[in-house]
Scaffold this motif. Structure first.
Motif, PDB file in Angstrom:
ATOM      1  N   ALA A 226      44.884 -42.609 -30.088  1.00 40.85           N
ATOM      2  CA  ALA A 226      43.487 -42.278 -30.328  1.00 40.85           C
ATOM      3  C   ALA A 226      42.826 -43.145 -31.398  1.00 40.85           C
ATOM      4  CB  ALA A 226      43.373 -40.805 -30.719  1.00 40.85           C
ATOM      5  N   THR A 227      41.532 -43.323 -31.242  1.00 38.05           N
ATOM      6  CA  THR A 227      40.737 -44.010 -32.260  1.00 38.05           C
ATOM      7  C   THR A 227      40.637 -43.159 -33.515  1.00 38.05           C
ATOM      8  OG1 THR A 227      39.430 -45.055 -30.509  1.00 38.05           O
ATOM      9  CG2 THR A 227      38.506 -45.092 -32.724  1.00 38.05           C
ATOM     10  N   GLY A 228      40.628 -41.851 -33.341  1.00 38.77           N
ATOM     11  CA  GLY A 228      40.547 -40.946 -34.481  1.00 38.77           C
ATOM     12  C   GLY A 228      41.229 -39.633 -34.189  1.00 38.77           C
ATOM     13  N   THR A 229      41.633 -38.944 -35.255  1.00 34.46           N
ATOM     14  CA  THR A 229      42.291 -37.638 -35.137  1.00 34.46           C
ATOM     15  C   THR A 229      41.439 -36.583 -35.818  1.00 34.46           C
ATOM     16  OG1 THR A 229      44.546 -38.502 -34.992  1.00 34.46           O
ATOM     17  CG2 THR A 229      44.299 -36.270 -35.851  1.00 34.46           C
ATOM     18  N   ARG A 252      43.245 -45.527 -38.383  1.00 35.39           N
ATOM     19  CA  ARG A 252      42.317 -44.810 -37.502  1.00 35.39           C
ATOM     20  C   ARG A 252      41.506 -43.802 -38.312  1.00 35.39           C
ATOM     21  NH1 ARG A 252      45.472 -45.673 -32.767  1.00 35.39           N
ATOM     22  NH2 ARG A 252      46.338 -47.762 -33.118  1.00 35.39           N
ATOM     23  N   GLU A 253      40.449 -43.288 -37.702  1.00 37.08           N
ATOM     24  CA  GLU A 253      39.638 -42.272 -38.364  1.00 37.08           C
ATOM     25  C   GLU A 253      40.419 -40.964 -38.497  1.00 37.08           C
ATOM     26  OE1 GLU A 253      37.087 -42.545 -39.977  1.00 37.08           O
ATOM     27  OE2 GLU A 253      35.715 -44.028 -39.116  1.00 37.08           O
ATOM     28  N   VAL A 254      40.218 -40.284 -39.618  1.00 36.48           N
ATOM     29  CA  VAL A 254      40.779 -38.954 -39.832  1.00 36.48           C
ATOM     30  C   VAL A 254      39.615 -38.019 -40.108  1.00 36.48           C
ATOM     31  CG1 VAL A 254      42.319 -37.521 -41.210  1.00 36.48           C
ATOM     32  CG2 VAL A 254      42.905 -39.916 -40.777  1.00 36.48           C
ATOM     33  N   MET A 255      39.494 -36.973 -39.306  1.00 35.18           N
ATOM     34  CA  MET A 255      38.373 -36.038 -39.397  1.00 35.18           C
ATOM     35  C   MET A 255      38.902 -34.613 -39.513  1.00 35.18           C
ATOM     36  SD  MET A 255      36.387 -37.780 -36.171  1.00 35.18           S
ATOM     37  CE  MET A 255      37.965 -37.903 -35.314  1.00 35.18           C
ATOM     38  N   ALA A 256      38.103 -33.758 -40.116  1.00 36.79           N
ATOM     39  CA  ALA A 256      38.507 -32.360 -40.254  1.00 36.79           C
ATOM     40  C   ALA A 256      37.283 -31.465 -40.233  1.00 36.79           C
ATOM     41  CB  ALA A 256      39.298 -32.152 -41.547  1.00 36.79           C
ATOM     42  N   ILE A 257      37.476 -30.268 -39.686  1.00 37.96           N
ATOM     43  CA  ILE A 257      36.421 -29.252 -39.684  1.00 37.96           C
ATOM     44  C   ILE A 257      36.650 -28.345 -40.886  1.00 37.96           C
ATOM     45  CG2 ILE A 257      35.436 -27.310 -38.424  1.00 37.96           C
ATOM     46  CD1 ILE A 257      36.326 -28.688 -35.842  1.00 37.96           C
ATOM     47  N   PRO A 258      35.671 -28.200 -41.762  1.00 40.06           N
ATOM     48  CA  PRO A 258      35.876 -27.387 -42.970  1.00 40.06           C
ATOM     49  C   PRO A 258      35.942 -25.904 -42.652  1.00 40.06           C
ATOM     50  CG  PRO A 258      33.577 -28.015 -42.804  1.00 40.06           C
ATOM     51  CD  PRO A 258      34.290 -28.716 -41.669  1.00 40.06           C
ATOM     52  N   GLY A 259      36.539 -25.155 -43.559  1.00 38.77           N
ATOM     53  CA  GLY A 259      36.623 -23.708 -43.382  1.00 38.77           C
ATOM     54  C   GLY A 259      36.491 -22.989 -44.709  1.00 38.77           C
ATOM     55  N   GLY A 276      39.795 -37.423 -48.478  1.00 33.93           N
ATOM     56  CA  GLY A 276      39.073 -38.554 -47.898  1.00 33.93           C
ATOM     57  C   GLY A 276      38.805 -38.497 -46.415  1.00 33.93           C
ATOM     58  N   ALA A 277      39.253 -37.450 -45.714  1.00 32.08           N
ATOM     59  CA  ALA A 277      38.926 -37.316 -44.300  1.00 32.08           C
ATOM     60  C   ALA A 277      37.431 -37.046 -44.145  1.00 32.08           C
ATOM     61  CB  ALA A 277      39.741 -36.189 -43.669  1.00 32.08           C
ATOM     62  N   VAL A 278      36.876 -37.430 -43.003  1.00 29.06           N
ATOM     63  CA  VAL A 278      35.452 -37.227 -42.752  1.00 29.06           C
ATOM     64  C   VAL A 278      35.203 -35.787 -42.306  1.00 29.06           C
ATOM     65  CG1 VAL A 278      33.466 -37.940 -41.363  1.00 29.06           C
ATOM     66  CG2 VAL A 278      35.137 -39.645 -42.119  1.00 29.06           C
ATOM     67  N   GLY A 295      37.161 -50.617 -36.084  1.00 29.87           N
ATOM     68  CA  GLY A 295      38.474 -50.933 -36.621  1.00 29.87           C
ATOM     69  C   GLY A 295      38.605 -50.673 -38.098  1.00 29.87           C
ATOM     70  N   VAL A 296      37.484 -50.372 -38.744  1.00 29.69           N
ATOM     71  CA  VAL A 296      37.499 -50.041 -40.178  1.00 29.69           C
ATOM     72  C   VAL A 296      37.092 -48.578 -40.320  1.00 29.69           C
ATOM     73  CG1 VAL A 296      36.586 -50.571 -42.459  1.00 29.69           C
ATOM     74  CG2 VAL A 296      36.884 -52.404 -40.774  1.00 29.69           C
ATOM     75  N   PRO A 297      38.036 -47.685 -40.577  1.00 28.38           N
ATOM     76  CA  PRO A 297      37.710 -46.252 -40.631  1.00 28.38           C
ATOM     77  C   PRO A 297      36.795 -45.913 -41.796  1.00 28.38           C
ATOM     78  CG  PRO A 297      39.961 -46.626 -41.363  1.00 28.38           C
ATOM     79  CD  PRO A 297      39.470 -47.932 -40.829  1.00 28.38           C
ATOM     80  N   ARG A 298      35.896 -44.986 -41.544  1.00 27.91           N
ATOM     81  CA  ARG A 298      35.036 -44.487 -42.618  1.00 27.91           C
ATOM     82  C   ARG A 298      35.823 -43.564 -43.547  1.00 27.91           C
ATOM     83  NH1 ARG A 298      29.616 -41.727 -40.590  1.00 27.91           N
ATOM     84  NH2 ARG A 298      29.795 -43.577 -39.259  1.00 27.91           N
ATOM     85  N   SER A 299      36.823 -42.891 -42.971  1.00 28.43           N
ATOM     86  CA  SER A 299      37.670 -42.024 -43.786  1.00 28.43           C
ATOM     87  C   SER A 299      38.542 -42.873 -44.703  1.00 28.43           C
ATOM     88  CB  SER A 299      38.553 -41.148 -42.899  1.00 28.43           C
ATOM     89  OG  SER A 299      39.337 -41.948 -42.043  1.00 28.43           O
TER      90      SER A 299
END
Length: 374
Positions: A226-229, A252-259, A276-278, A295-299
């Motif tokens: 994947a491009t991001g997780t 790769r991008e690393v993303m998370a849903i806050p809780g 640092g995850a988005v 190719g350059v992750p924002r995270s």
């Protein structure tokens, strides 16, 4: 992955294909060793012939490659399961996965490999997920599938299952067992649906039951495809966070849903965001982030780890493995440091390490580090 792994694919003979499977199933042969052997000897057939001598040079005198009968049984089981083998230099081997350090040289698949060539997003999370998170995962994955993404997950209970169901048929299931083993048992029907309507991938040999050490290996494939997780809901210590770390190390991008900070199952996601995850709150956020990925992750969750360097071997690369072993302990050290301290050529040191690994005396770690086995 090695130069051999990224070269233009060529159609290989049945003998070479069989030898590749046999080589990878032989004792102490992991992905790095596999590619080093192909680099050194050119083919799996020749690599198999060299294994006993290499092991003897590493001080193991009774080494035998995997038995032919064992591989014949495996190939038969794969055929019965309706699966096929995809090799590292096959035209349809997933390009993003090939970029990952220690990518699997051979995978078994059922279904449509074209799904792996589309933009992919990995979605993972807690097995004992909350009802709200399960619904959120299903809604996110459905929207991502409709937006043209393939959703990759691990077929576990909770978040994984919801992601597959929501994205169907735009989904890839990666399992920690053999391609013919359903795990967990309650997802047997879902696994079969994925194999029939989407794509099912396994690294372990057919007939292999899932074990603890297989799940981190499965997670690196999930992240690598994947491009991001995206982590939907996760505890502070969980496999989902391992997948996120592997995605970060692969660049790769690393993303998370806050809780809520009061919900234990949200602490893992909140930790990722702090590290640092988005932060994402909608499927549209994910689409926007990954559609523009260059190719350059924002995270900034983790710095990428450089893939292992596969150097050319020379005919006189004969540094004794005992000399290199004397420099090692059970504490990991960079191969570059061994080359510097030994004063030997890089190829000679790599050859000595290869001998030690085949003899079962060496452990390879991330970031090009090695140590003596315990």
């Amino acid at each position: 992955m090695s130069e051999a792994a990224t070269a233009n694919p060529e159609r290989i003979s049945q003998e070479e294909a069989f030898a590749r499977i046999r080589l990878l199933r032989s004792a102490n042969i992991g992905p790095v060793t596999y590619f080093q052997l192909l680099k050194r000897f050119g083919t799996a057939v020749q690599s198999l012939e060299a294994l006993p001598d290499l092991a003897q040079r590493g001080a193991k005198r009774d080494y035998k490659p995997a038995a032919r009968s064992r591989i014949e049984s495996e190939v038969s089981a794969a055929r019965v399961a309706g699966a096929r083998y995809v090799f590292h230099d096959s035209a349809d081997y997933p390009a993003l996965l090939a970029e990952v350090d220690g990518a699997p040289p051979i995978i078994t698949v059922r279904g449509d490999m074209a799904l792996a060539a589309k933009p992919c997003v990995a979605m993972v999370g807690a097995r004992n997920a909350s009802a709200a998170a399960v619904k959120l995962a299903r809604d996110f994955s459905r929207a991502l599938g409709e937006a043209g993404f393939t959703v990759v997950s691990g077929l576990a209970r909770g978040i994984d299952g919801a992601c597959h169901e929501g994205a169907m048929p735009h989904t890839i299931g990666v399992i920690a067992s053999g391609i013919d083993i359903a795990y967990p048992p309650q997802h047997a029907k879902l696994q079969e649906q994925i194999a029939g309507d989407a794509l099912l991938i396994a690294e372990e040999a057919p007939g292999t039951q899932p074990r603890g050490q297989h799940f981190p290996k499965r997670n690196r494939i999930i992240a690598g495809l994947a491009t991001g997780t995206l982590v939907v809901e996760a505890a502070p210590r969980s496999g989902s966070l391992i997948t996120a770390r592997l995605a970060g190390e692969a660049g790769r991008e690393v993303m998370a849903i806050p809780g809520s900070p009061l919900e234990a199952r949200s602490q893992g996601c909140n930790h990722l965001i702090r590290e640092g995850a988005v932060l994402v709150q909608s499927a549209e956020d994910v689409v926007e982030l990954l559609s523009g990925f260059d190719g350059v992750p924002r995270s900034r969750f983790r710095e990428p780890v450089q893939p292992a360097d596969f150097l050319d071997f020379e005919a006189d690369d004969t540094t004794g493995s005992a000399d290199i072993a004397s420099m090692l302990t059970t504490a990991p050290v960079a191969v570059d440091e061994l080359i510097r301290q030994s004063g030997e050529s890089a190829g000679a040191v790599q050859m000595a390490l290869l001998e030690l690994e085949i003899a079962g005396k060496l452990v390879r770690h991330a970031a090009g580090r090695v140590s003596l086995s315990g």
